[in-house]
Scaffold this motif. Sequence first.
Motif, PDB file in Angstrom:
ATOM      1  N   ARG A 144     -15.611  67.589  15.940  1.00 28.15           N
ATOM      2  CA  ARG A 144     -16.596  67.610  15.318  1.00 28.15           C
ATOM      3  C   ARG A 144     -16.439  66.383  14.223  1.00 28.15           C
ATOM      4  O   ARG A 144     -17.098  65.607  13.672  1.00 28.15           O
ATOM      5  CB  ARG A 144     -17.641  68.200  14.234  1.00 28.15           C
ATOM      6  CG  ARG A 144     -17.937  69.401  15.651  1.00 28.15           C
ATOM      7  CD  ARG A 144     -19.015  70.049  15.684  1.00 28.15           C
ATOM      8  NE  ARG A 144     -18.499  71.921  14.287  1.00 28.15           N
ATOM      9  CZ  ARG A 144     -17.886  72.335  14.797  1.00 28.15           C
ATOM     10  NH1 ARG A 144     -17.823  73.083  16.031  1.00 28.15           N
ATOM     11  NH2 ARG A 144     -16.959  73.439  13.338  1.00 28.15           N
TER      12      ARG A 144
ATOM     13  N   LEU B  17     -18.092  62.550  14.523  1.00 28.43           N
ATOM     14  CA  LEU B  17     -18.995  62.680  14.079  1.00 28.43           C
ATOM     15  C   LEU B  17     -19.445  62.556  12.827  1.00 28.43           C
ATOM     16  O   LEU B  17     -20.455  61.556  11.921  1.00 28.43           O
ATOM     17  CB  LEU B  17     -19.907  63.264  14.818  1.00 28.43           C
ATOM     18  CG  LEU B  17     -19.907  62.878  16.238  1.00 28.43           C
ATOM     19  CD1 LEU B  17     -20.466  63.804  17.311  1.00 28.43           C
ATOM     20  CD2 LEU B  17     -21.311  62.002  17.087  1.00 28.43           C
ATOM     21  N   PHE B  18     -18.981  63.249  12.105  1.00 29.25           N
ATOM     22  CA  PHE B  18     -19.177  63.720  10.598  1.00 29.25           C
ATOM     23  C   PHE B  18     -18.070  64.010   9.587  1.00 29.25           C
ATOM     24  O   PHE B  18     -17.507  64.981   9.124  1.00 29.25           O
ATOM     25  CB  PHE B  18     -19.792  64.659  10.383  1.00 29.25           C
ATOM     26  CG  PHE B  18     -20.735  65.250  11.198  1.00 29.25           C
ATOM     27  CD1 PHE B  18     -21.984  64.863  10.839  1.00 29.25           C
ATOM     28  CD2 PHE B  18     -21.145  65.845  12.600  1.00 29.25           C
ATOM     29  CE1 PHE B  18     -23.292  64.705  11.930  1.00 29.25           C
ATOM     30  CE2 PHE B  18     -22.425  66.286  13.557  1.00 29.25           C
ATOM     31  CZ  PHE B  18     -23.088  65.794  12.957  1.00 29.25           C
TER      32      PHE B  18
END
Length: 95
Positions: A41, A44-45
């Motif tokens: 994740r 993306l972040f």
Amino acid sequence: MTLLWTRRAIADVQAIKQFIAKDSPHAAQLVTQRLVAVVDRLILFPQSGRIVPELADPQIREVVQGSYRIVYRLIEKQVHVLTVHHAARLFPIGQ
């Protein structure tokens, strides 16, 4: 954003999996999958983790998954996973 695992981080996850697998191979697989999913994740972040309090360096951040601190460094368009560390243990500053 590119994701890179250091040798240390890979070894950390392998050691965690081996330790848990002594009691439950299934639980070891689940914990490992969750750790990897949290790291994925970050593509993306990348700034979603907090700055590691012991280091106070805005490029070195961490996300927590269960009992584990996943420490990573942001370098331009790359996320370098540095270590996966059990939260109950003293953080290895300067290693």
